[in-house]
Design a protein around this motif. Structure first.
Motif, PDB file in Angstrom:
ATOM      1  N   THR A 256       0.807  -1.219   0.000  1.00  0.00           N
ATOM      2  CA  THR A 256       0.000   0.000   0.000  1.00  0.00           C
ATOM      3  C   THR A 256       0.840   1.270   0.000  1.00  0.00           C
ATOM      4  O   THR A 256       0.299   2.373  -0.170  1.00  0.00           O
ATOM      5  CB  THR A 256      -0.917   0.024   1.235  1.00  0.00           C
ATOM      6  OG1 THR A 256      -0.110  -0.059   2.420  1.00  0.00           O
ATOM      7  CG2 THR A 256      -1.908  -1.135   1.208  1.00  0.00           C
ATOM      8  N   ALA A 257       2.157   1.127   0.195  1.00  0.00           N
ATOM      9  CA  ALA A 257       3.018   2.306   0.292  1.00  0.00           C
ATOM     10  C   ALA A 257       3.335   2.917  -1.063  1.00  0.00           C
ATOM     11  O   ALA A 257       3.884   4.023  -1.124  1.00  0.00           O
ATOM     12  CB  ALA A 257       4.317   1.933   1.008  1.00  0.00           C
ATOM     13  N   GLN A 302       4.952  10.041  13.522  1.00  0.00           N
ATOM     14  CA  GLN A 302       4.091  11.205  13.354  1.00  0.00           C
ATOM     15  C   GLN A 302       4.118  11.734  11.929  1.00  0.00           C
ATOM     16  O   GLN A 302       3.089  12.174  11.398  1.00  0.00           O
ATOM     17  CB  GLN A 302       4.504  12.297  14.335  1.00  0.00           C
ATOM     18  CG  GLN A 302       4.200  11.954  15.788  1.00  0.00           C
ATOM     19  CD  GLN A 302       4.781  12.952  16.762  1.00  0.00           C
ATOM     20  OE1 GLN A 302       5.382  13.955  16.357  1.00  0.00           O
ATOM     21  NE2 GLN A 302       4.645  12.684  18.053  1.00  0.00           N
ATOM     22  N   ARG A 303       5.281  11.694  11.282  1.00  0.00           N
ATOM     23  CA  ARG A 303       5.363  12.165   9.889  1.00  0.00           C
ATOM     24  C   ARG A 303       4.557  11.257   8.966  1.00  0.00           C
ATOM     25  O   ARG A 303       3.901  11.736   8.042  1.00  0.00           O
ATOM     26  CB  ARG A 303       6.816  12.228   9.424  1.00  0.00           C
ATOM     27  CG  ARG A 303       7.699  13.206  10.150  1.00  0.00           C
ATOM     28  CD  ARG A 303       7.115  14.614  10.169  1.00  0.00           C
ATOM     29  NE  ARG A 303       8.039  15.600  10.711  1.00  0.00           N
ATOM     30  CZ  ARG A 303       8.279  15.796  11.994  1.00  0.00           C
ATOM     31  NH1 ARG A 303       7.676  15.042  12.909  1.00  0.00           N
ATOM     32  NH2 ARG A 303       9.106  16.732  12.401  1.00  0.00           N
ATOM     33  N   VAL A 304       4.598   9.962   9.218  1.00  0.00           N
ATOM     34  CA  VAL A 304       3.776   9.051   8.422  1.00  0.00           C
ATOM     35  C   VAL A 304       2.294   9.319   8.697  1.00  0.00           C
ATOM     36  O   VAL A 304       1.460   9.243   7.789  1.00  0.00           O
ATOM     37  CB  VAL A 304       4.129   7.584   8.729  1.00  0.00           C
ATOM     38  CG1 VAL A 304       3.200   6.635   7.967  1.00  0.00           C
ATOM     39  CG2 VAL A 304       5.573   7.287   8.346  1.00  0.00           C
ATOM     40  N   GLY A 305       1.967   9.654   9.941  1.00  0.00           N
ATOM     41  CA  GLY A 305       0.590  10.005  10.270  1.00  0.00           C
ATOM     42  C   GLY A 305       0.109  11.218   9.481  1.00  0.00           C
ATOM     43  O   GLY A 305      -1.061  11.288   9.085  1.00  0.00           O
ATOM     44  N   VAL A 312      -6.558  11.197   3.512  1.00  0.00           N
ATOM     45  CA  VAL A 312      -7.973  11.071   3.849  1.00  0.00           C
ATOM     46  C   VAL A 312      -8.664  12.430   3.765  1.00  0.00           C
ATOM     47  O   VAL A 312      -9.814  12.526   3.339  1.00  0.00           O
ATOM     48  CB  VAL A 312      -8.145  10.462   5.258  1.00  0.00           C
ATOM     49  CG1 VAL A 312      -9.617  10.313   5.602  1.00  0.00           C
ATOM     50  CG2 VAL A 312      -7.463   9.097   5.334  1.00  0.00           C
ATOM     51  N   LYS A 313      -7.961  13.485   4.131  1.00  0.00           N
ATOM     52  CA  LYS A 313      -8.551  14.825   4.063  1.00  0.00           C
ATOM     53  C   LYS A 313      -8.903  15.196   2.633  1.00  0.00           C
ATOM     54  O   LYS A 313      -9.966  15.783   2.374  1.00  0.00           O
ATOM     55  CB  LYS A 313      -7.588  15.857   4.655  1.00  0.00           C
ATOM     56  CG  LYS A 313      -8.127  17.288   4.601  1.00  0.00           C
ATOM     57  CD  LYS A 313      -7.188  18.268   5.274  1.00  0.00           C
ATOM     58  CE  LYS A 313      -7.756  19.691   5.201  1.00  0.00           C
ATOM     59  NZ  LYS A 313      -6.895  20.673   5.893  1.00  0.00           N
ATOM     60  N   PHE A 314      -8.042  14.884   1.696  1.00  0.00           N
ATOM     61  CA  PHE A 314      -8.295  15.282   0.311  1.00  0.00           C
ATOM     62  C   PHE A 314      -9.322  14.391  -0.378  1.00  0.00           C
ATOM     63  O   PHE A 314     -10.153  14.871  -1.148  1.00  0.00           O
ATOM     64  CB  PHE A 314      -6.987  15.266  -0.491  1.00  0.00           C
ATOM     65  CG  PHE A 314      -7.167  15.717  -1.919  1.00  0.00           C
ATOM     66  CD1 PHE A 314      -7.367  17.062  -2.210  1.00  0.00           C
ATOM     67  CD2 PHE A 314      -7.156  14.804  -2.968  1.00  0.00           C
ATOM     68  CE1 PHE A 314      -7.544  17.487  -3.518  1.00  0.00           C
ATOM     69  CE2 PHE A 314      -7.340  15.221  -4.274  1.00  0.00           C
ATOM     70  CZ  PHE A 314      -7.529  16.565  -4.552  1.00  0.00           C
ATOM     71  N   ASN A 315      -9.278  13.102  -0.099  1.00  0.00           N
ATOM     72  CA  ASN A 315     -10.102  12.154  -0.850  1.00  0.00           C
ATOM     73  C   ASN A 315     -11.431  11.793  -0.194  1.00  0.00           C
ATOM     74  O   ASN A 315     -12.316  11.269  -0.856  1.00  0.00           O
ATOM     75  CB  ASN A 315      -9.305  10.868  -1.104  1.00  0.00           C
ATOM     76  CG  ASN A 315      -8.125  11.086  -2.019  1.00  0.00           C
ATOM     77  OD1 ASN A 315      -8.267  11.244  -3.220  1.00  0.00           O
ATOM     78  ND2 ASN A 315      -6.925  11.126  -1.438  1.00  0.00           N
ATOM     79  N   ALA A 322      -8.937   6.244   1.058  1.00  0.00           N
ATOM     80  CA  ALA A 322      -9.024   6.197   2.517  1.00  0.00           C
ATOM     81  C   ALA A 322      -8.924   4.763   3.016  1.00  0.00           C
ATOM     82  O   ALA A 322      -8.284   4.492   4.040  1.00  0.00           O
ATOM     83  CB  ALA A 322     -10.327   6.836   2.986  1.00  0.00           C
ATOM     84  N   VAL A 323      -9.569   3.841   2.316  1.00  0.00           N
ATOM     85  CA  VAL A 323      -9.472   2.417   2.684  1.00  0.00           C
ATOM     86  C   VAL A 323      -8.023   1.958   2.600  1.00  0.00           C
ATOM     87  O   VAL A 323      -7.505   1.274   3.498  1.00  0.00           O
ATOM     88  CB  VAL A 323     -10.371   1.562   1.762  1.00  0.00           C
ATOM     89  CG1 VAL A 323     -10.179   0.079   2.059  1.00  0.00           C
ATOM     90  CG2 VAL A 323     -11.846   1.948   1.944  1.00  0.00           C
ATOM     91  N   LEU A 324      -7.347   2.344   1.517  1.00  0.00           N
ATOM     92  CA  LEU A 324      -5.930   1.991   1.351  1.00  0.00           C
ATOM     93  C   LEU A 324      -5.090   2.629   2.446  1.00  0.00           C
ATOM     94  O   LEU A 324      -4.161   2.000   2.978  1.00  0.00           O
ATOM     95  CB  LEU A 324      -5.467   2.443  -0.033  1.00  0.00           C
ATOM     96  CG  LEU A 324      -4.015   2.136  -0.413  1.00  0.00           C
ATOM     97  CD1 LEU A 324      -3.940   1.769  -1.898  1.00  0.00           C
ATOM     98  CD2 LEU A 324      -3.097   3.324  -0.146  1.00  0.00           C
ATOM     99  N   THR A 325      -5.414   3.862   2.814  1.00  0.00           N
ATOM    100  CA  THR A 325      -4.664   4.565   3.858  1.00  0.00           C
ATOM    101  C   THR A 325      -4.773   3.848   5.196  1.00  0.00           C
ATOM    102  O   THR A 325      -3.788   3.720   5.930  1.00  0.00           O
ATOM    103  CB  THR A 325      -5.168   6.008   3.996  1.00  0.00           C
ATOM    104  OG1 THR A 325      -4.954   6.698   2.759  1.00  0.00           O
ATOM    105  CG2 THR A 325      -4.434   6.737   5.112  1.00  0.00           C
TER     106      THR A 325
END
Length: 368
Positions: A256-257, A302-305, A312-315, A322-325
């Motif tokens: 997923t990365a 935290q940076r990965v967060g 998620v904010k954009f999509n 978001a599911v992938l995130t």
């Protein structure tokens, strides 16, 4: 800034509108004067309710102060919208609380309601997904026809968007919650229908015992993530980049990365620059590790967060991204917990070895 972040985290966990709204959502509606009481179980079970405020607070760790400010403003506006829409539903059902009756006796019933959010949010109205229902306009000014809630039951039934979905930053925070802490889908929405009707071929449904075990293990993981904040190894500065680069490699190698390895191309995502003010990607995180701008497991975490928050904010919190995130962040959490556990074990072993080595020297000195 660290002190302010800690205070903001404490505020979110103890008294934030988002946490209060989540707690209120889980309670069964009770109106003694109407002898009305819901027989349905709470939407959010008690064990999850206990962890939810602290988990939401944890997810805000590392977010820029600007994002935290937007979350607070949006949570206040969201709570206001929820209260107004609940009032509309209660009127339709003929339910009226004592407080409402008292207010009606003191105020004129002909008075038009005005939005309580007197400080407009500086969130742009975007044409990209998620599409927002009319008449809601996030950038509207109070008193000029723009409202932050739906004022009819028909409008609520026609849309899939509950108030938390109409605010991009609050939606991003809620959209990072994973099962079993993930909030319910809006009722009668296409998202819920697609999730409940899509059955993977060849996949058997879990038995009640298996489902219960999964939820228990998931809650235990959330508790372990919360305990990281008390771990000195998690927050401590690493002597070099070895451990951090090893953790980065495990994170970036997950399937997923792929979508997070490079910066988002604004040409492929119209409106991204306007909505996402603090972009982050895995290639930038690696550069920060090498440059010693990231020196601890917590800073990397935290940076990965922030990457997950931005996506998620954009999509939108129920988009495919978001599911992938959520899958990606679950993998990240697993690897961070594993890295901290191994580093803690190594530190304990090194301390024990040092004590053992020092023992003969101490005995010799005592003998002399």
């Amino acid at each position: 800034q660290t002190s302010t972040m800690a205070e903001a985290d404490q505020s979110v966990s103890n008294s934030s509108p988002t946490a209060e709204a989540a707690s209120a959502t889980s309670a069964s509606p009770i109106h003694p004067e109407n002898n009305y009481q819901s027989n349905h179980p709470p939407i959010i079970p008690e064990p999850i309710r206990e962890l939810l405020p602290a988990t939401l607070s944890r997810l805000t760790a590392g977010l820029p102060m600007h994002e935290l400010d937007i979350i607070i403003k949006e949570a206040t506006a969201c709570e206001d919208a929820l209260e107004r829409e609940i009032e509309t539903l209660e009127r339709e059902l003929g339910i009226q609380t004592k407080q409402k009756k008292s207010n009606d006796g003191q105020q004129s019933s002909n008075k038009e309601p005005t939005p309580s959010n007197t400080s407009p949010l500086k969130e742009p109205t975007m044409i990209s997904i998620p599409l927002l229902p009319m008449p809601y306009q996030p950038g509207g000014e109070p008193g000029k026809g723009h409202i932050n809630y739906l004022n009819s039951v028909d409008a609520m039934l026609e849309t899939e968007f509950a108030p938390p979905d109409r605010y991009f930053t609050v939606s991003a925070l809620l959209g990072r919650l994973r099962d079993p802490m993930k909030l319910p889908y809006p009722p009668n929405g296409r998202v819920l229908a697609s999730k409940t009707t899509t059955v993977a071929k060849g996949k058997k449904n879990d038995t009640p015992e298996q489902e219960k075990k999964k939820k228990r293990l998931a809650l235990e993981k959330q508790k372990a993530l919360l305990l990281l904040d008390r771990n000195d190894i998690y927050h401590g500065e690493q002597p070099d980049t070895t451990a951090l680069l090893a953790l980065y490699k495990k994170i970036s190698s997950h399937r997923t990365a792929v979508v997070f390895r490079k910066p988002v191309n604004p040409a492929e995502a119209p409106g991204y620059k306007e909505r996402i003010l603090f972009p982050m990607d895995l290639s930038l995180i690696r550069k920060m590790i090498v440059a010693r701008m990231i020196k601890s497991f917590s800073s990397l975490h935290q940076r990965v967060g922030l990457i997950c928050h931005n996506c998620v904010k954009f999509n939108g919190r129920e988009s495919d991204y978001a599911v992938l995130t959520r899958d990606f962040e679950e993998h990240v959490d697993d690897k961070v917990l594993e890295a901290v556990k191994n580093a803690t074990a190594a530190a304990v072993a090194a301390s024990a070895a040092a004590s053992t080595a020092a023992a003969p020297t101490a005995l010799a000195a005592t003998a002399v």
